[in-house]
Write an enzyme that holds these catalytic residues in place. Sequence first.
Site, short mmCIF file in Angstrom:
data_model
loop_
_atom_site.label_atom_id
_atom_site.label_comp_id
_atom_site.label_asym_id
_atom_site.label_seq_id
_atom_site.Cartn_x
_atom_site.Cartn_y
_atom_site.Cartn_z
N GLU A 1 0.24 -1.23 5.72
CA GLU A 1 1.27 -0.73 6.63
C GLU A 1 1.00 0.71 7.02
OE1 GLU A 1 4.84 1.12 8.17
OE2 GLU A 1 3.76 1.69 6.37
N ASP B 1 0.83 -1.21 0.00
CA ASP B 1 0.00 0.00 0.00
C ASP B 1 0.86 1.26 0.00
OD1 ASP B 1 0.74 -0.85 2.69
OD2 ASP B 1 -0.54 0.74 3.45
ZN LIG Z 1 6.53 2.51 4.07
#
Ligand SMILES: [Zn+2]
Length: 586
Positions: free
Chosen positions: A219, A151
Amino acid sequence: MKFPTLTLAKALLASSSISTVFDQTNNQLALEHVSPSSLETSFQESCPQVVPIPPQNANLAHFKTPEFRNWSLAVLQSAVQVPSESYDDLGAVGIDPRWNIFYDLENALRKSFPKVHQTLAFERINTHGLLYTWNGTDPSLKPTIFMAHQDVVPVLNDSLGLWTYPPYSAHFDGKFIWGRGTSDDKGSLVAVLEAVETLLNQGIKAPRRTIILSFGYDEEISGSRGAGHISKHLLKRYGPNSIHSIVDEGGSGVVEQQGVKLALPGVTEKGMYDALVVLKTPGGHSSLPPDHTAIGIIGELASLMESRPFSPALNTHSPIYKFLQCTAAYSQEMAEDLRQAIQKCATDEKAMDTVFKVMGRLRATKYMIQTSQAIDIVAGGLKINALPEKVELMANYRIDLQSNVDETRQKVVEDVRQIAEKYGLGLSLNKTLDDGSFEHEVLLEGSVYEPSDTLTNGYFEISDYGSYTKVAPIAPTFDSEAWDTFSGTIRHVFGTFAGPVIDPTKKHQVFDGEPKEPQNIVVSPALMTANTDTKHYWDLTDNIYRFWPYRVLDTQVSHIHTVDERILLDVHIEAVAFYYSYILNL
Ligand SMILES: [Zn+2]
Ligand SMILES: *[C@@H]1O[C@H](CO)[C@@H](O)[C@H](O)[C@H]1NC(C)=O
Ligand SMILES: *[C@@H]1O[C@H](CO)[C@@H](O)[C@H](O)[C@H]1NC(C)=O
Ligand SMILES: *[C@@H]1O[C@H](CO)[C@@H](O)[C@H](O)[C@H]1NC(C)=O
Ligand SMILES: *[C@@H]1O[C@H](CO)[C@@H](O)[C@H](O)[C@H]1NC(C)=O
C-alpha cells in the site's frame, strides 16, 4: 497509507487546528455560546444520526478482561515485530528477496489466529496478498470486505537512534505499544483478525453475510501488486457492485472538537495528478544570450502558476459540507455567527465566503475544499558558460472533489500557453488516456528544436507524469442502509464501550479510565486528502469507508510514518470491539 495521514485530525490538533481557526474567528465574529437544547432541531436534521446499534448476543465485556488484554497485546506485538517494510525500488515479487519478509508475517498471523486459519477459506493472491473468506449463512446478502495492509513505511537508518524504543521491538510500557505499524496499519489488520478469532472462540459458526478479509502488501508504494491483484480477483468472483460495504484504513478517527464528539470516516478521496513541463530552447554561448533563457522563462511560468491558484468550492454533496453541518449542528462551543454561516452557506454567497475564509486560514483545512498545487521540481542548465537547452518543471496536484483530472491538466495548459504566446514558443500536450495510451496534441505551432537550428525560439511540451488518480466516488451517507449500520455500530461502541473521547488540543493527562456516562458520538462524513488501497476497489461498491476505529490522542496521531509510532492498548482493543460488533450487526 501514503503520507499526510489523518490530515483532518491533524488540523484539529495543537497550533494548526480548525479549532484554532474557529477560535480566531471568535475574535471577529460575535461569541455566543448556545446550549444544545436551544439549537433548532431542524438544523440537527442536516446531520441525522441513527440510534446506536448494540450487537445481538454479544459479549463486549470479554474485551476488558486481563486474559483478553494479554492476548491482544501478544498478537499485535508479534505482527509488529516483523519488519515488513516496502521500498520504492522493490523489484518483482519472487525475485527481489526483500519481499520474503512477508512470509514471516504470514507465519506470525497463522500462529496468532489458529481458528481463523482452520475455518476461513484462505488464498494467497500474487504471492503475498492474503485473502480470507468466511461464507455467510444468507447467500442473498452481499459480502462485506475488511481491508488492511501488511507493509509499513521503512524506518530510516538515520532515525533509528531517535526512537524511544527500537521500532520493531513492539515494547509495551504498561499503556502504549511502541513500534512501526502499531497504528498504520498492522493495528487494524490484527484487530480484524482478533475480532473474527473471538467470534469463532465464542462458537459463532458463520456470519449472516459473507465476510472477506483482504490484506495487501504494498500500500505504501501504490498497492498495485497487493490490493491491485486482490481487487481483480474479487471482481471476477463476485462481479461489479456485488459488495455491501468496505472498511479500510484512514479517516480521522474519533475525536472531540468544538465540544462535539465526532467519528470521522473518510467517504471519498481527493484525486492526484502530476504534470511535467519541459521547455526546450536553442543553446549557444552565454556571451550572446537572449533576453530570457529557458530558466528565466520557466521561472516566470512558476510564478504565473502560483499567482493563479485554484478556487475553493463546496456543494451540498461534499462530505466537507456535511462535516461542517454536523459540527455546527451539535457544537456547544461554536460562535453563533459562524454556526449560522455554515447553516446558510449552500444558499447564501456571503455565508459561503465566510466559510471559505475560515477554512482558508490553515493549509490543512483550505485544501479540503480546493485543489492544491505544489511546484516540486525544477531542473535545467548544465554549464556556467552555456545557454540551457532543456529545463523541466514538475508540479503535484491533489484534486478537489468538485474537480477532475481534465480540469486540473487544463489549468496547467492555460498557464503554459500564456507564457508560450508571450515568447513565441511552440506548445504540445501529451495526455494519458484512461486506457493508458497517449494522445499527442499540438496546441501552438512552434519549431521543434534541432541542434543545428538557431533561429527558432523553442517549444514547451506538457505531459502527465506517471499515472494519475481520479477523485474517488463519494459513498452515500445519510440516506443509505449501509451507512446506518456502519454509523450505528460506531455510535454504540464509542458511546458505551470506549474510553473517553477527548479534544486532543486540550491537555489531557489521563487517557484511560471509563467515561462516567454514555458518550454522544456524532458520526460525520469526512474526506481523505491522501490515497489508500481502496482506489483499486471502486467497482465493487459505492459504500467505501476509510475509518481507523481509534480514539484520537495527540500522542498517537502525530507519530504515524515517523519516529515513536505507538498506540494505547485500550485504543487498540476498542478497534477489536468495533470490528467484532460491526460483523455481528451486518
Ligand atoms: Zn496505511
Ligand atoms: C497477563 O500478562 C502478565 C504479564 O505477562 C501476567 O503477569 C499476568 O498473569 C497475565 N494475566 C493473565 C490473566 O493471563
Ligand atoms: C463459499 O461460498 C461459495 C459461493 O456460494 C462457494 O463456491 C464456496 O465453495 C464456499 N466456500 C466454503 C469454504 O464453503
Ligand atoms: C541500514 O543499516 C543496515 C544495517 O546496518 C544495512 O544493512 C542497510 O543497508 C542500511 N540501509 C541503508 C538504506 O543504508
Ligand atoms: C510526447 O509525444 C511525442 C509524440 O508521440 C513523443 O515523441 C514524446 O516522446 C512524448 N513525450 C513525453 C514526455 O512523453
